[in-house]
Enzyme design. Structure first.
Site, PDB file in Angstrom:
ATOM      1  N   ASP A 238       1.781   6.684   5.295  1.00 22.93           N
ATOM      2  CA  ASP A 238       0.779   5.696   4.882  1.00 22.93           C
ATOM      3  C   ASP A 238       1.205   4.909   3.636  1.00 22.93           C
ATOM      4  OD1 ASP A 238      -1.557   4.428   5.560  1.00 22.93           O
ATOM      5  OD2 ASP A 238      -2.858   5.777   4.423  1.00 22.93           O
TER       6      ASP A 238
ATOM      7  N   GLU B 124      -9.310   3.607   2.387  1.00 22.53           N
ATOM      8  CA  GLU B 124      -8.836   3.666   0.999  1.00 22.53           C
ATOM      9  C   GLU B 124      -7.766   2.629   0.684  1.00 22.53           C
ATOM     10  OE1 GLU B 124      -7.562   5.353   3.355  1.00 22.53           O
ATOM     11  OE2 GLU B 124      -5.428   5.109   2.967  1.00 22.53           O
TER      12      GLU B 124
ATOM     13  N   ARG C 114      -7.449  -0.544   1.300  1.00 29.66           N
ATOM     14  CA  ARG C 114      -7.965  -1.809   0.762  1.00 29.66           C
ATOM     15  C   ARG C 114      -8.421  -1.648  -0.685  1.00 29.66           C
ATOM     16  NH1 ARG C 114     -12.246  -1.915   5.578  1.00 29.66           N
ATOM     17  NH2 ARG C 114     -10.514  -0.730   6.462  1.00 29.66           N
TER      18      ARG C 114
ATOM     19  N   ASP D 276     -12.089   7.042   3.866  1.00 26.22           N
ATOM     20  CA  ASP D 276     -10.848   6.863   4.632  1.00 26.22           C
ATOM     21  C   ASP D 276     -10.420   5.387   4.685  1.00 26.22           C
ATOM     22  OD1 ASP D 276      -8.658   7.603   6.089  1.00 26.22           O
ATOM     23  OD2 ASP D 276      -9.743   7.895   7.983  1.00 26.22           O
TER      24      ASP D 276
ATOM     25  N   LYS E 296       0.857  -1.187   0.000  1.00 30.65           N
ATOM     26  CA  LYS E 296       0.000   0.000   0.000  1.00 30.65           C
ATOM     27  C   LYS E 296       0.892   1.235   0.000  1.00 30.65           C
ATOM     28  CE  LYS E 296      -3.096   2.743   3.007  1.00 30.65           C
ATOM     29  NZ  LYS E 296      -3.910   2.787   4.244  1.00 30.65           N
TER      30      LYS E 296
ATOM     31  N   LYS F 279     -10.123  13.005   7.911  1.00 29.12           N
ATOM     32  CA  LYS F 279      -9.605  12.676   9.249  1.00 29.12           C
ATOM     33  C   LYS F 279      -9.589  13.933  10.117  1.00 29.12           C
ATOM     34  CE  LYS F 279      -6.375   8.963   7.978  1.00 29.12           C
ATOM     35  NZ  LYS F 279      -7.012   7.886   8.759  1.00 29.12           N
TER      36      LYS F 279
ATOM     37  N   ASP G 179      -2.608  10.344   3.389  1.00 28.92           N
ATOM     38  CA  ASP G 179      -3.997   9.933   3.611  1.00 28.92           C
ATOM     39  C   ASP G 179      -4.715  10.968   4.475  1.00 28.92           C
ATOM     40  OD1 ASP G 179      -6.385   8.644   3.985  1.00 28.92           O
ATOM     41  OD2 ASP G 179      -5.588   7.071   5.304  1.00 28.92           O
TER      42      ASP G 179
HETATM   43  N1  BES Z   1      -4.016   4.828   6.907  1.00 30.29           N
HETATM   44  C1  BES Z   1      -5.099   4.547   7.762  1.00 30.29           C
HETATM   45  C2  BES Z   1      -4.734   3.610   8.905  1.00 30.29           C
HETATM   46  C3  BES Z   1      -3.669   4.070   9.872  1.00 30.29           C
HETATM   47  C4  BES Z   1      -4.012   4.563  11.103  1.00 30.29           C
HETATM   48  C5  BES Z   1      -2.339   3.933   9.563  1.00 30.29           C
HETATM   49  C6  BES Z   1      -3.053   4.947  12.005  1.00 30.29           C
HETATM   50  C7  BES Z   1      -1.370   4.313  10.463  1.00 30.29           C
HETATM   51  C8  BES Z   1      -1.720   4.810  11.686  1.00 30.29           C
HETATM   52  C9  BES Z   1      -6.235   3.921   6.978  1.00 30.29           C
HETATM   53  O1  BES Z   1      -6.340   4.314   5.662  1.00 30.29           O
HETATM   54  C10 BES Z   1      -7.496   4.328   7.653  1.00 30.29           C
HETATM   55  O2  BES Z   1      -7.786   5.478   7.661  1.00 30.29           O
HETATM   56  N2  BES Z   1      -8.205   3.359   8.206  1.00 30.29           N
HETATM   57  C11 BES Z   1      -9.412   3.621   8.882  1.00 30.29           C
HETATM   58  C12 BES Z   1     -10.421   2.588   8.452  1.00 30.29           C
HETATM   59  C13 BES Z   1     -11.819   2.897   8.869  1.00 30.29           C
HETATM   60  C14 BES Z   1     -12.331   4.105   8.126  1.00 30.29           C
HETATM   61  C15 BES Z   1     -12.677   1.706   8.594  1.00 30.29           C
HETATM   62  C16 BES Z   1      -9.147   3.528  10.375  1.00 30.29           C
HETATM   63  O3  BES Z   1      -8.311   2.731  10.781  1.00 30.29           O
HETATM   64  O4  BES Z   1      -9.743   4.298  11.117  1.00 30.29           O
HETATM   65 ZN    ZN Z   2      -4.636   4.946   4.766  1.00 29.91          ZN
HETATM   66 MN    MN Z   3      -7.456   6.060   5.438  1.00 28.63          MN
END
Ligand code: BES
Ligand code: ZN
Ligand code: MN
Length: 492
Positions: free
Chosen positions: A281, A342, A344, A340, A258, A270, A263
């Site tokens: 990210d 994204e 996947r 968010d 990824k 966010k 992000d």
């Molecule tokens: N890049 C984030 C996950 C992340 C969080 C990486 C903290 C490093 C540190 C990912 O794209 C994300 O935002 N995931 C969301 C998913 C949710 C919207 C289902 C999350 O983890 O909140």
């Molecule tokens: Zn992300």
């Molecule tokens: Mn995200």
């Protein structure tokens, strides 16, 4: 700090700092006679209450009779005794004691183990990894070009064997450092195009790199990945690297990363606090490119594919919305619940493409995929999800060996149901519970029958605690782990 590492036979020559490693057989290190007073170390050790076994150290100003300015004695007696106390870590710890000394000689013939070229080259790798710093943007505390290089010479009677054993480890260090540099680098200077250029640059090592543009990805139908990129001024890229070091007839193994260069969350924006961390990210893609560099650098006897999904997730008038439905390259449709989620979306097209084109023996993807994996495992283990027990075990083993540890979490039909969508084949989030698992279930829908593992490295690749061998925000997690996996199980 910058170091220039070399190996030579022991000699009584001038340096700013002499480091003696002492082994379990007491405090008479080899070549203590260079100090001019053979018993001095033993006397000083007694005064300092030093025990060679405990991994500690002490220092003293060298007597006039010695060609050294300063002496540090490091206890190597317990190195290798347990999983935390490795020669790799001892190397990192030792480097941290060098301070401002420019010319450093390390006398390493410590006991029996101090003669082992494998262990001593691990020590050298530990020093190399610890030396990496991210200070290119520090112009006030660090005058450009003013930084001196520390000349570090490991002196041992079997230095040629150590040097030889270090060759492949230098390649591993180069891979780890590349991964760290890319994760540390901010997104204004590292967009998808710049990241792809880093992959292209590895062609000098014999890697073949293809870069797919938006247009080519559109033709392939990668609308899950492309949808993420819609909100960014900077176009996405898919980098496909191949290293053919194995037998021609053999199917490759594949790694997919990824690479979200930043992000913001997109329209599902966010919160502002800590958002700067999202420059990391792309930690999964960084691990994959670092791994490819390590494997090519040490001419690994394996056929390996590395794929990077490179996009930026931004909010914009052109960005995709919650409620949108996109069609992935596989033909499966996805309802976007949260923009968010994204990662996947990027990975599902990259994994599907990888599987279709290369028919690999296995696919392992790495991604900073969910905050939930930090809740579950903290920063000590990456989350491991897999449809294959053997592959899982191999990865777990490699994790224990390299101390880049993973912990397996379940995937299962019951969790899979949680991402069924009312309007499309699936939705891109699964609700409040089991966030890391539902993310894995999503990826699982795109890998078919191919053995596959997903490593959620959100807790381990970035914002990393300092360790003996890692001094920056980015750890380079995954490079040593997967290099070990390949070396142990997949080289002919
Ligand atoms: N890049 C984030 C996950 C992340 C969080 C990486 C903290 C490093 C540190 C990912 O794209 C994300 O935002 N995931 C969301 C998913 C949710 C919207 C289902 C999350 O983890 O909140
Ligand atoms: Zn992300
Ligand atoms: Mn995200």
């Amino acid at each position: 700090m910058k170091i220039d590492l070399s190996f030579s036979k022991p000699s009584k020559t001038a340096c700013d700092l002499a480091i003696f490693l002492v082994g379990e057989d007491g405090v008479y290190p080899a070549h203590a006679e260079f100090i001019g007073d053979e018993d001095l170390i033993e006397k000083a050790a007694e005064l300092a209450g030093f025990d060679a076994k405990d991994g500690g150290s002490f220092s003293f100003v060298a007597p006039k009779s010695a060609p050294f300015g300063k002496v540090i004695v490091v206890g190597a007696g317990s190195a290798g005794d347990n999983a935390e106390n490795t020669w790799l870590n001892l190397g990192g710890k030792t480097l941290s004691k060098v301070g401002s000394s420019e010319k450093v000689h390390i006398f390493s013939d410590a006991g029996k183990e101090g003669q082992d070229p494998e262990l001593l080259s691990e020590f050298a790798l530990g020093m190399t990894l610890r030396a990496y710093d991210f200070d290119e943007y520090k112009t006030v505390t660090k005058k450009k070009g003013a930084e001196k290089t520390h000349k570090i010479k490991m002196m041992a009677s079997n230095y040629l064997a150590i040097k030889k054993a270090f060759n492949s480890r230098q390649a591993i260090a180069d891979g780890v450092v590349l991964a760290r540099r890319l994760v540390n680098e901010p997104a204004n200077t590292l967009g998808p195009v710049e990241f792809a250029a880093e992959a292209k640059a590895l062609e000098e090592l014999g890697i073949k790199t293809e870069i797919l543009t938006e247009k080519q990805m559109t033709k392939l139908g990668m609308h899950a990945l492309l949808g993420v990129a819609l909100g960014s001024e900077r176009p996405p890229r898919l980098a496909i690297m191949t290293w053919n070091g194995g037998k021609k007839s053999e199917d490759p193994i594949a790694f997919v990363g990824k690479g979200v260069v930043f992000d913001t969350g997109g329209i599902s924006l966010k919160p502002g606090g800590g958002m700067e961390d999202m420059k990391g990210d792309m930690g999964g893609a960084a691990a994959v490119i670092g791994l490819m560099k390590a494997l090519a650098g040490r001419k690994a006897k394996a056929n390996v594919v590395g794929i990077l999904g490179l996009v930026e997730n931004m909010p914009d008038g052109k960005a995709q919305r919650p409620g949108d439905i996109v069609t992935s390259m596989s033909g499966q449709t996805i309802e976007i619940i949260n923009t968010d989620a994204e990662g996947r979306l990027v990975l599902c097209d990259a994994l599907y493409y990888c599987n279709e084109r290369f028919k690999p023996k296995f696919m392992i993807n790495l991604a900073t995929l969910t905050g939930a994996v930090l809740v579950a495992l903290g920063q000590e283990h990456a989350g491991l999800f897999s449809n294959d027990d053997e592959l899982s075990e191999q990865i777990t083993e490699a994790g224990l060996k390299t101390r880049e540890r993973v912990w397996r979490l379940p995937i299962d039909k019951a969790y899979d149901k949680m991402i069924d969508s009312r309007f499309a084949d699936m939705k891109n989030t699964g609700g409040r519970f089991a966030g890391s698992i539902t993310a894995a279930q999503f990826l699982h829908r795109f890998v078919g029958e191919t053995p596959w593992a997903h490593l959620d490295v959100a807790g381990t690749a970035m914002n990393s605690p300092k360790t003996d061998i890692s001094a920056t925000w980015a750890s380079g997690f995954g490079v040593r782990l997967l290099n070990e996996l390949v070396a142990k199980n997949y080289e002919s």
